[in-house]
Structure formats: structure tokens, C-alpha cells
Write a protein that holds these residues in place. Structure first.
Motif, PDB file in Angstrom:
ATOM      1  N   SER A 160      -5.782  12.333  42.143  1.00 24.54           N
ATOM      2  CA  SER A 160      -7.309  12.041  41.966  1.00 24.54           C
ATOM      3  C   SER A 160      -7.966  13.193  42.764  1.00 24.54           C
ATOM      4  O   SER A 160      -7.326  13.764  43.806  1.00 24.54           O
ATOM      5  CB  SER A 160      -7.779  10.853  42.425  1.00 24.54           C
ATOM      6  OG  SER A 160      -9.093  10.588  42.443  1.00 24.54           O
ATOM      7  N   LYS A 161      -8.967  13.450  42.328  1.00 23.91           N
ATOM      8  CA  LYS A 161     -10.173  14.514  43.038  1.00 23.91           C
ATOM      9  C   LYS A 161     -10.911  13.675  44.416  1.00 23.91           C
ATOM     10  O   LYS A 161     -11.246  14.208  45.072  1.00 23.91           O
ATOM     11  CB  LYS A 161     -10.908  15.428  42.132  1.00 23.91           C
ATOM     12  CG  LYS A 161      -9.935  16.211  41.416  1.00 23.91           C
ATOM     13  CD  LYS A 161     -10.991  17.039  40.561  1.00 23.91           C
ATOM     14  CE  LYS A 161     -10.350  17.739  39.515  1.00 23.91           C
ATOM     15  NZ  LYS A 161     -10.903  18.635  38.405  1.00 23.91           N
ATOM     16  N   SER A 162     -10.900  12.311  43.689  1.00 24.27           N
ATOM     17  CA  SER A 162     -11.907  11.581  44.650  1.00 24.27           C
ATOM     18  C   SER A 162     -11.181  10.273  44.894  1.00 24.27           C
ATOM     19  O   SER A 162     -10.715   9.667  44.205  1.00 24.27           O
ATOM     20  CB  SER A 162     -13.129  11.540  43.996  1.00 24.27           C
ATOM     21  OG  SER A 162     -13.900  10.341  44.583  1.00 24.27           O
ATOM     22  N   THR A 163     -11.422   9.855  46.141  1.00 22.33           N
ATOM     23  CA  THR A 163     -10.794   8.441  46.573  1.00 22.33           C
ATOM     24  C   THR A 163     -11.784   7.750  47.511  1.00 22.33           C
ATOM     25  O   THR A 163     -12.132   8.454  48.469  1.00 22.33           O
ATOM     26  CB  THR A 163      -9.449   8.575  47.362  1.00 22.33           C
ATOM     27  OG1 THR A 163      -8.485   8.960  46.318  1.00 22.33           O
ATOM     28  CG2 THR A 163      -8.932   7.195  47.785  1.00 22.33           C
ATOM     29  N   ALA A 164     -12.333   6.566  47.411  1.00 24.38           N
ATOM     30  CA  ALA A 164     -13.281   5.950  48.157  1.00 24.38           C
ATOM     31  C   ALA A 164     -14.387   6.680  48.305  1.00 24.38           C
ATOM     32  O   ALA A 164     -15.258   6.489  49.197  1.00 24.38           O
ATOM     33  CB  ALA A 164     -12.589   5.764  49.740  1.00 24.38           C
ATOM     34  N   GLY A 165     -14.979   7.576  47.435  1.00 19.53           N
ATOM     35  CA  GLY A 165     -15.963   8.304  47.265  1.00 19.53           C
ATOM     36  C   GLY A 165     -16.005   9.578  47.941  1.00 19.53           C
ATOM     37  O   GLY A 165     -17.077  10.317  47.933  1.00 19.53           O
ATOM     38  N   PHE A 166     -14.855   9.966  48.452  1.00 23.08           N
ATOM     39  CA  PHE A 166     -14.612  11.242  49.196  1.00 23.08           C
ATOM     40  C   PHE A 166     -13.789  12.197  48.310  1.00 23.08           C
ATOM     41  O   PHE A 166     -12.972  11.760  47.720  1.00 23.08           O
ATOM     42  CB  PHE A 166     -13.944  11.185  50.472  1.00 23.08           C
ATOM     43  CG  PHE A 166     -14.473  10.108  51.622  1.00 23.08           C
ATOM     44  CD1 PHE A 166     -15.633  10.618  52.507  1.00 23.08           C
ATOM     45  CD2 PHE A 166     -14.391   8.660  51.737  1.00 23.08           C
ATOM     46  CE1 PHE A 166     -15.988   9.983  53.386  1.00 23.08           C
ATOM     47  CE2 PHE A 166     -15.214   7.805  52.505  1.00 23.08           C
ATOM     48  CZ  PHE A 166     -16.245   8.449  53.261  1.00 23.08           C
TER      49      PHE A 166
END
Length: 309
Positions: free
Chosen positions: A196-202
Motif C-alpha cells: 500500500s501507499k497509505s496505511t491508517a491515513g498516512f
């Protein structure tokens, strides 16, 4: 051509239900008649996705990352999965952020009509499937322990409040990892596997490829009996500054891999795409290009092996 649109009437604070007729009208102009189904219970999207395999050409769905996980598990390892069209309406929407899908309903519907099909990797964790993250330890309980009401009221800030509340009760997890012919044993504050490029909005890895056949695996080392402040700050640094800020640290084990075996201490819960998914030992394997999903054309210009819808 057969297509179905599945949505939770409460998702997106009810906006999806308000825009249902618009969504169906626009999609039907390209895809013909669209069957429309409201989810009625937890896991309903999973059941509908499972039933759609071999029956529908396109499966359109609206919801959050948990809904996408339901759909991925419903499709499972089947060869004749429908092509997925996704309208994000969750709290954080990491999958949508990685793929460049807009939370604006009209913009997203336009993507579903004009976009390209991207062959996205998925992965298998024991007998369950995931699309973007598998984790355990520090910070990883918040997605399923935070109440739905808090998420609706405060969005992703509800997660931060939960982290601050629980941080003093977190304990290290002993990990035995078998990867690429090597055995690694560590006490860890957090275990994170992601595609992913993003996790938990980060934004954790802006340059991540989502169909290269590998995931990124990180073990954040800890002292044996308790998680120290320095270790908490190191994991926080990862979320704020991304994978490149920690992957060369002596206190972090980093690998890119397509499969491994991992044993966690009894009682340590595995989080798969934000949902509880068992505990203890698990086998992990990437399913290369295991899901076809419609994305904006600009997303495909940054990735290889795209096809047009």
C-alpha cells in the motif's frame, strides 16, 4: 454483460443512499442494467461477492477498507472473479488513497466509467485474504477497537485518541519469522506487512508498486518485557515519514518478500485490512495480480500492465 452495485445505506453518512439513483444512472450508460443491493448485516458484502463469482462481469461496491476486505474474501482465490469498481465511503479509505480514487461521489463514478482496469496483488494469510495490510502489536488494534460512533463523529482522529488511551498497556510480542531461507527471532513492538501507499491515513510509501508480486515486511524491535518510549517514537516516525525513514535502522528488520511463515506469542491478534483475523502462527503468500479493479487513467500511467475497460 451483468453488473451489480452493493452498498451500505449508512456508509458515507448516508450520502451513498442519497446518490444511489445518480450512481446507477451513470454506470448503466456504460455497463447496461445494474442490479442494486443494500447490505443488511455484517458480512453481507462478503456473501454477495462470493455469490457474484462466475455470475457477474462487474461488481461495484461502496464502503470503507473493511468492506473491500469483505469483497476480497468473498472472491477468494477464484479464477473468474468480476472486475471490481469501488466508491470509497469509509473513515480513512487507505485502498482508495493508494489507487488515487476520489471520495467525491461524482468524480469517482466518472472514474468507474472512464478509468482503466488495474491488476492488483492480494495476499493470503492462512485461510483469509487481504489487499493492503497485515499487522500486529503497537497501534494495530485501533481500527477494530474504535467505536463506529467515534469514527463517524471524529473521523481518523478517533484512532489517535484510542492509541493514546491504550499506549501504556501495550506489551512486546515475541516473533519467530521464517523468510527466504532465514530464521529471525525478535521481541517486537509492532509487526507490519503492507502492499500500500497509505496505511491508517498516512502516506507510508508513495512509490509503492501494488502489482509487483511482493509485500514490504517490517519488525520494529523492542525490549523483552516492555515497550520503551524510543520504540514508540520509532514506530511513530514510520507513520509520519514513511518506510524509508526506518528500513535501514538496526532496530528494524525489513524485507521485501512474496511469502513467509511467522509465529507470534499466543494471544497476539492479527489485524488484516483493519479487521481481526485470528492470532498466533500464520503462513503468508502473495497472489500476484489477484484482483482486477478500476482506477483513474493517471494511476495507470504510474503503474505497468494496465488494460482498458
Amino acid at each position: 454483460m451483468k453488473s451489480i452495485f452493493v452498498y451500505n445505506p449508512e456508509s458515507g453518512k448516508g450520502q451513498i443512499k442519497q446518490h444511489k439513483d445518480y450512481i446507477i444512472e451513470k454506470l448503466s450508460q456504460k455497463y447496461g442494467e445494474i442490479e442494486c443491493v443494500e447490505t443488511e448485516y455484517a458480512g453481507h458484502a462478503h456473501d454477495l461477492a462470493k455469490d457474484a463469482v462466475g455470475k457477474y462481469d462487474y461488481f461495484f461496491v461502496s464502503g470503507g477498507d473493511g468492506t473491500i476486505n469483505e469483497v476480497v474474501n468473498g472472491f477468494g482465490g477464484a479464477e473468474n472473479k468480476p472486475i471490481l469498481g469501488y466508491i470509497p465511503s469509509g473513515t480513512v479509505n487507505d485502498v482508495a488513497n493508494s489507487l488515487g480514487l476520489s471520495k467525491n461521489i461524482k468524480k469517482c463514478v466518472k472514474t468507474l466509467v472512464e478509468g482503466n482496469v488495474f491488476e492488483h496483488d492480494i495476499f493470503k494469510v492462512n485461510n483469509r485474504y487481504g489487499i493492503y495490510v497485515c499487522c500486529a502489536g503497537l497501534f494495530t488494534k485501533t481500527s477494530y477497537d474504535t467505536s463506529r460512533r467515534s469514527k463517524k463523529l471524529f473521523g481518523k482522529f478517533a484512532y489517535f485518541a484510542k492509541v493514546l488511551k491504550d499506549i501504556n498497556t501495550e506489551k512486546p510480542t515475541h516473533v519467530k519469522l521464517e523468510v527466504d531461507g532465514e530464521t529471525i527471532e525478535k521481541d517486537c513492538a509492532m509487526i507490519l506487512i503492507f502492499n500500500s501507499k497509505s496505511t491508517a491515513g498516512f502516506k507510508i510509501n508513495r512509490k509503492a508498486k501494488l502489482n509487483d508480486g511482493v509485500v514490504e515486511l517490517l519488525l520494529f524491535h523492542s525490549h523483552k518485557k516492555s515497550i520503551w518510549l524510543a520504540e514508540i517514537l520509532r514506530t511513530a516516525r514510520f507513520f509520519f515519514f514513511g518506510v524509508n525513514s526506518v528500513k535501514n535502522s538496526k532496530k528494524v528488520t525489513y524485507r521485501q518478500t512474496s511469502s513467509f511463515k511467522m509465529k507470534l506469542e499466543d494471544g497476539t491478534t492479527i489485524n488484516l485490512d483493519g479487521e481481526k483475523s485470528g492470532h498466533g502462527s500464520f503462513n503468508f503468500s502473495v497472489i500476484h495480480k489477484g484482483l482486477s479493479i478500476i482506477v483513474p487513467r493517471k494511476t495507470n500511467r504510474r503503474n505497468k500492465n494496465e488494460t482498458t475497460t
